[in-house]
Design a protein around this motif. Sequence first.
Motif, PDB file in Angstrom:
ATOM      1  N   THR A  15       0.834  -1.205   0.000  1.00 44.55           N
ATOM      2  CA  THR A  15       0.000   0.000   0.000  1.00 44.55           C
ATOM      3  C   THR A  15       0.867   1.253   0.000  1.00 44.55           C
ATOM      4  N   TYR A  16       1.919   1.236   0.814  1.00 43.60           N
ATOM      5  CA  TYR A  16       2.835   2.379   0.844  1.00 43.60           C
ATOM      6  C   TYR A  16       3.507   2.573  -0.508  1.00 43.60           C
ATOM      7  N   LEU A  17       3.965   1.472  -1.100  1.00 37.41           N
ATOM      8  CA  LEU A  17       4.702   1.569  -2.359  1.00 37.41           C
ATOM      9  C   LEU A  17       3.813   2.067  -3.496  1.00 37.41           C
ATOM     10  N   VAL A  18       2.603   1.515  -3.620  1.00 35.22           N
ATOM     11  CA  VAL A  18       1.729   1.949  -4.712  1.00 35.22           C
ATOM     12  C   VAL A  18       1.263   3.384  -4.478  1.00 35.22           C
ATOM     13  N   SER A  19       1.095   3.784  -3.221  1.00 39.56           N
ATOM     14  CA  SER A  19       0.711   5.169  -2.923  1.00 39.56           C
ATOM     15  C   SER A  19       1.828   6.135  -3.322  1.00 39.56           C
ATOM     16  N   LYS A  20       3.046   5.764  -2.991  1.00 40.83           N
ATOM     17  CA  LYS A  20       4.194   6.612  -3.318  1.00 40.83           C
ATOM     18  C   LYS A  20       4.347   6.773  -4.824  1.00 40.83           C
ATOM     19  N   LEU A  21       4.189   5.684  -5.561  1.00 50.01           N
ATOM     20  CA  LEU A  21       4.355   5.735  -7.012  1.00 50.01           C
ATOM     21  C   LEU A  21       3.181   6.440  -7.688  1.00 50.01           C
ATOM     22  N   ALA A  22       1.955   6.200  -7.174  1.00 47.31           N
ATOM     23  CA  ALA A  22       0.780   6.834  -7.771  1.00 47.31           C
ATOM     24  C   ALA A  22       0.780   8.342  -7.546  1.00 47.31           C
ATOM     25  N   ARG A  23       1.435   8.782  -6.463  1.00 51.75           N
ATOM     26  CA  ARG A  23       1.459  10.213  -6.140  1.00 51.75           C
ATOM     27  C   ARG A  23       2.134  11.034  -7.229  1.00 51.75           C
ATOM     28  N   GLU A  24       2.913  10.392  -8.071  1.00 49.57           N
ATOM     29  CA  GLU A  24       3.535  11.097  -9.188  1.00 49.57           C
ATOM     30  C   GLU A  24       2.514  11.498 -10.244  1.00 49.57           C
ATOM     31  N   HIS A  25       1.313  10.887 -10.177  1.00 45.72           N
ATOM     32  CA  HIS A  25       0.289  11.133 -11.204  1.00 45.72           C
ATOM     33  C   HIS A  25      -0.995  11.742 -10.622  1.00 45.72           C
ATOM     34  N   VAL A  26      -1.382  11.339  -9.419  1.00 46.76           N
ATOM     35  CA  VAL A  26      -2.648  11.812  -8.832  1.00 46.76           C
ATOM     36  C   VAL A  26      -2.425  12.194  -7.377  1.00 46.76           C
ATOM     37  N   THR A  27      -3.392  12.926  -6.840  1.00 48.36           N
ATOM     38  CA  THR A  27      -3.343  13.342  -5.433  1.00 48.36           C
ATOM     39  C   THR A  27      -4.278  12.505  -4.568  1.00 48.36           C
ATOM     40  N   VAL A  28      -5.398  12.064  -5.154  1.00 48.15           N
ATOM     41  CA  VAL A  28      -6.409  11.287  -4.440  1.00 48.15           C
ATOM     42  C   VAL A  28      -6.632   9.966  -5.174  1.00 48.15           C
ATOM     43  N   ALA A  29      -6.779   8.877  -4.421  1.00 48.06           N
ATOM     44  CA  ALA A  29      -7.025   7.570  -5.043  1.00 48.06           C
ATOM     45  C   ALA A  29      -8.145   6.841  -4.311  1.00 48.06           C
ATOM     46  N   LEU A  30      -9.083   6.300  -5.074  1.00 47.08           N
ATOM     47  CA  LEU A  30     -10.126   5.443  -4.508  1.00 47.08           C
ATOM     48  C   LEU A  30      -9.609   4.011  -4.475  1.00 47.08           C
ATOM     49  N   THR A  31     -10.114   3.234  -3.510  1.00 51.71           N
ATOM     50  CA  THR A  31      -9.684   1.845  -3.370  1.00 51.71           C
ATOM     51  C   THR A  31     -10.898   0.960  -3.076  1.00 51.71           C
ATOM     52  N   GLY A  32     -10.643  -0.335  -3.027  1.00 48.51           N
ATOM     53  CA  GLY A  32     -11.696  -1.282  -2.669  1.00 48.51           C
ATOM     54  C   GLY A  32     -11.641  -1.688  -1.214  1.00 48.51           C
ATOM     55  N   ASP A  33     -10.870  -0.955  -0.403  1.00 44.58           N
ATOM     56  CA  ASP A  33     -10.729  -1.309   1.014  1.00 44.58           C
ATOM     57  C   ASP A  33     -12.074  -1.275   1.733  1.00 44.58           C
ATOM     58  N   GLY A  34     -12.258  -2.216   2.650  1.00 41.71           N
ATOM     59  CA  GLY A  34     -13.484  -2.272   3.446  1.00 41.71           C
ATOM     60  C   GLY A  34     -14.471  -3.313   2.980  1.00 41.71           C
ATOM     61  N   SER A  35     -14.370  -3.718   1.725  1.00 39.94           N
ATOM     62  CA  SER A  35     -15.336  -4.685   1.189  1.00 39.94           C
ATOM     63  C   SER A  35     -15.195  -6.054   1.843  1.00 39.94           C
ATOM     64  N   ASP A  36     -13.965  -6.478   2.109  1.00 38.66           N
ATOM     65  CA  ASP A  36     -13.761  -7.790   2.723  1.00 38.66           C
ATOM     66  C   ASP A  36     -14.375  -7.850   4.113  1.00 38.66           C
ATOM     67  N   GLU A  37     -14.319  -6.731   4.838  1.00 33.37           N
ATOM     68  CA  GLU A  37     -14.934  -6.698   6.166  1.00 33.37           C
ATOM     69  C   GLU A  37     -16.454  -6.728   6.075  1.00 33.37           C
ATOM     70  N   LEU A  38     -17.017  -6.010   5.128  1.00 33.43           N
ATOM     71  CA  LEU A  38     -18.475  -5.944   5.002  1.00 33.43           C
ATOM     72  C   LEU A  38     -19.081  -7.232   4.456  1.00 33.43           C
ATOM     73  N   PHE A  39     -18.374  -7.872   3.523  1.00 31.46           N
ATOM     74  CA  PHE A  39     -18.955  -9.012   2.814  1.00 31.46           C
ATOM     75  C   PHE A  39     -18.206 -10.319   3.065  1.00 31.46           C
ATOM     76  N   ALA A  40     -17.470 -10.383   4.179  1.00 28.09           N
ATOM     77  CA  ALA A  40     -16.799 -11.623   4.597  1.00 28.09           C
ATOM     78  C   ALA A  40     -15.912 -12.186   3.496  1.00 28.09           C
TER      79      ALA A  40
END
Length: 326
Positions: free
Chosen positions: A254-279
């Motif tokens: 997560t840290y690595l992809v965030s660091k690399l993506a920051r070269e292109h965008v400031t905000v990123a959406l993710t799929g985090d939280g779905s595993d907790e909600l839908f087992a």
Amino acid sequence: SRTDTETIVHLFEERGIECLRALRGMFALAIWDGRARELWLARDRLGKKPLYYFSDRSRLVFGSEIKCLLAYPGVPRALNASALPLYLTYGYVPAPDTLFEGIRMLHPGCRLRVANGGVEEREYWSPPILPVGATLASPPTEPEAISALLDHLREAVRLRLISDVPLGAFLSGGLDSSAIVALMAEAASGPVKTFAIGFSSEPSFDETAHARAVAQHLGTEHHEFIVQPDAVDLVPKLAWHFDQPFGDSSAIPTYLVSKLAREHVTVALTGDGSDELFAGYDRFRAARLAQRYQRVPQPLHRALAALARRWPQSTGYADIGRRALR
């Protein structure tokens, strides 16, 4: 101005602290009410944004990071030994505790009032939960539930596309992130910027092929990063950012992809939280298997355990030997 901060100030002027019920999304805020001589701290419903505080008889110090509290004179740098069992159990320290003596984290969905020398924390929101054994008076059919869920997801994604900075998404090619990117592509006026990361040393952790297939299908502006991380070297940096130990290896990619993506965008959406909600986690399936395992006669337990210990193991994510031993 057009800032979200000013919007909150005006909303507080109109509704007082009840304005929290009208806010959507993630936030951690502090509002000083000069007329009432009250300080309000509040955190979003699910606690996506952190908010820490230290209080004693003479002061209250607060901030979004523990390190900024420790920089304040008089805030102790002492280990909270009573939080260690929590960390060893969960892999992190849940609110309101932290691993620092005297420093607390505000609960998700709560607000803190500081007035007349007193500190009072109250909940302003909690998730609706049916009591054990209870059922809905008029439960929806499966198609109705699916349609309602899709409507909520569409609305949530649409609202988060409202941004005055470059925006993209992390894409692993799995169900969760792929669904978010598909809804982004449906609502966006142009190609969605997507980002995926792979590891050259361990193919079982490399999901770039799946991400690439989804990106091609949805027509995104896709970026891939193949890295050879030195996890040991990253640990001090991650500890500095997290402020506390965090026992989840996903912090590294997560840290690595965030660091690399920051070269292109400031905000990123993710799929985090779905595993907790839908087992979605494997541990949920493992819990079911464990229940069935308890029905196996005890003599077979020892034989199966011995077999699991002797089964060859690899470092792969889906290695059967490691999972059987767990």
